[in-house]
Design a protein around this motif. Sequence first.
Motif, mmCIF file in Angstrom:
data_model
loop_
_atom_site.group_PDB
_atom_site.id
_atom_site.type_symbol
_atom_site.label_atom_id
_atom_site.label_comp_id
_atom_site.label_asym_id
_atom_site.label_seq_id
_atom_site.Cartn_x
_atom_site.Cartn_y
_atom_site.Cartn_z
ATOM 1 N N ARG A 9 -0.319 0.271 -8.971
ATOM 2 C CA ARG A 9 -0.807 0.405 -7.593
ATOM 3 C C ARG A 9 -0.821 -0.964 -6.907
ATOM 4 O O ARG A 9 -0.896 -2.008 -7.566
ATOM 5 C CB ARG A 9 -2.214 1.010 -7.584
ATOM 6 C CG ARG A 9 -3.264 0.143 -8.263
ATOM 7 C CD ARG A 9 -4.633 0.818 -8.239
ATOM 8 N NE ARG A 9 -5.640 -0.004 -8.906
ATOM 9 C CZ ARG A 9 -6.319 -0.985 -8.315
ATOM 10 N NH1 ARG A 9 -6.079 -1.261 -7.036
ATOM 11 N NH2 ARG A 9 -7.215 -1.686 -8.984
ATOM 12 N N VAL B 282 1.192 0.479 1.630
ATOM 13 C CA VAL B 282 1.910 1.282 0.635
ATOM 14 C C VAL B 282 2.880 2.249 1.314
ATOM 15 O O VAL B 282 4.021 2.415 0.866
ATOM 16 C CB VAL B 282 0.907 2.056 -0.248
ATOM 17 C CG1 VAL B 282 1.639 3.063 -1.134
ATOM 18 C CG2 VAL B 282 0.095 1.099 -1.101
ATOM 19 N N THR C 295 -1.035 -3.264 -11.789
ATOM 20 C CA THR C 295 -1.017 -3.472 -10.335
ATOM 21 C C THR C 295 0.173 -4.347 -9.955
ATOM 22 O O THR C 295 0.805 -4.977 -10.804
ATOM 23 C CB THR C 295 -2.313 -4.155 -9.855
ATOM 24 O OG1 THR C 295 -2.421 -5.444 -10.483
ATOM 25 C CG2 THR C 295 -3.537 -3.314 -10.201
ATOM 26 N N LYS D 231 -3.488 1.341 2.375
ATOM 27 C CA LYS D 231 -2.805 2.623 2.518
ATOM 28 C C LYS D 231 -1.584 2.500 3.427
ATOM 29 O O LYS D 231 -0.502 3.011 3.121
ATOM 30 C CB LYS D 231 -3.770 3.665 3.069
ATOM 31 C CG LYS D 231 -3.207 5.073 3.128
ATOM 32 C CD LYS D 231 -4.260 6.059 3.618
ATOM 33 C CE LYS D 231 -3.688 7.479 3.681
ATOM 34 N NZ LYS D 231 -4.715 8.446 4.173
#
Length: 510
Positions: free
Chosen positions: A264, A246, A38, A243
């Motif tokens: 991520r 990102v 991550t 979301k």
Amino acid sequence: MGADDETVCAFRMEDHIKTKLVSAIHLQEMELQVKPQTFTVEQAVETIGFGRFHILLFVIMGSANIVEAMEIMLLAIVSPEIRCEWHLDDWQVALVSTMVFLGFMLCGVLGGYISDRYGRWKVVFGGFVWSAFFSLLTSFAPSYGWFIFLRSLVGCGVAGVSQGFVLKTEFIPAKHRAFLLPLASIFWMIGSILIIILGMLLVPTLGWRWMIRLSVTPSVILIFLFKFIPESARYNVSAGNIKAAVKTLEKIAKMNKTCLPPGRLAEPVVRERGNWRILLSSSFRRTSLLLWYTWFVASFTYYGSVLGSSELLEKNLLCVTDADREHQIKHRHEDGLCYCIPFAMSDYQTLLISSLGEVALIPLNIGLLNIFGRKMALTVLQLLSAIFFMMLNICTTMFGFTVILFLLRSLVSMNFNVVYIYTAEVYPTVARSLGMGFCTSFSRIGGMIAPFIAQVLMSQSVIQALSPFAVACVVCAVGNFLLPIETKGRALRVRNQTRFFHFLKTISLV
């Protein structure tokens, strides 16, 4: 035990160690599969680095400073005109600036709260629209009362625009902040110069109302350009909108022709966003109290230098050894006040030159930030400002006064710039806009008081008017030296270490 038995034991021990090593490696591989790699927003911003997106961000968000500078500097240009048109006393002229800063102060905290709770982008965009609309209405003000009411609403809009500094800071990598953020002074200088040029060209011919109408143009342009700036990824992460964060980071990486870190994006959601108690927690109490006073003095001295120089020129209060005929006319006469002393062309030129001082010492500002850090830069700038405030009282030539004013404007502008940078860096994401909102509100208290010193008291005694600014700078320098946190080279934080995390858990139960 024979030699053969010892050899067998040695082989068995070696096999046992190999088995444990293989098992450890296998276990580590399984953990890596269970826990995928991550990264945080901070790591993403640093990995993406500086590129085309940041140039676009710098130009558009920097231009917000043009709007703010024009609205503030407009007060210095329009003061002689409204004094003449509505036959105002000194305190009534000073009240105009005070009402603008009152609107800024009241909306500063509100804007910071909304920005931390609902996003930076909405507040900044709304500030552009609001300030442009009410600034345009100001040009149609039928009376003094309507004028100060509408200007206070303009100040409210400018408070929203000022949140653009937080939005901009949250996208800039740590190693570039000390270089890029001081350069934003260029846009403030451009705004100051634009309004002075508009005053020089339009006020003597078309009047101050047309000057205000044309000064709205940059705000209107920025309303359309602002769609190219995304919402802060740091805010989206703190709000749980991973979301969107990102998507924003991928867009920035694409523009900069780089990639995001592997893995991520993963950061915990912080529900206590925009809580004022964060600012007075044990982690930030001393910092907040000292910063509030520092912001008060930054605004008090900056607007004191702007409005004070305008007042010295308009009323010809300077101790000038080579005064020309225009500057020998005094504001006070035996038969009362002389209301109508408009700026001469030489006065506009002096204001132009002093505005250039706001960027002249940017290299010095960058050097102080990178070599000595934020705290020492603030301390040095405040002490030098105190010296130059008192030097304004020295009898000199018009050229000498222009040089002193030029250097004073440079110092107070640099101080304002450094305190903006320090504030954006010292507070965590969950309270950054609110912290900035509180600070800007305290600064507007300084802005509210400054006109009554620089415009009212100045008429009675120049030395008495300049002394409060110098004393405030010296006291502030001591406070800056006592700030507990140095933010030079430090990453922007979502939270501030474990103690702050426990504080958030505590207040969430209240």
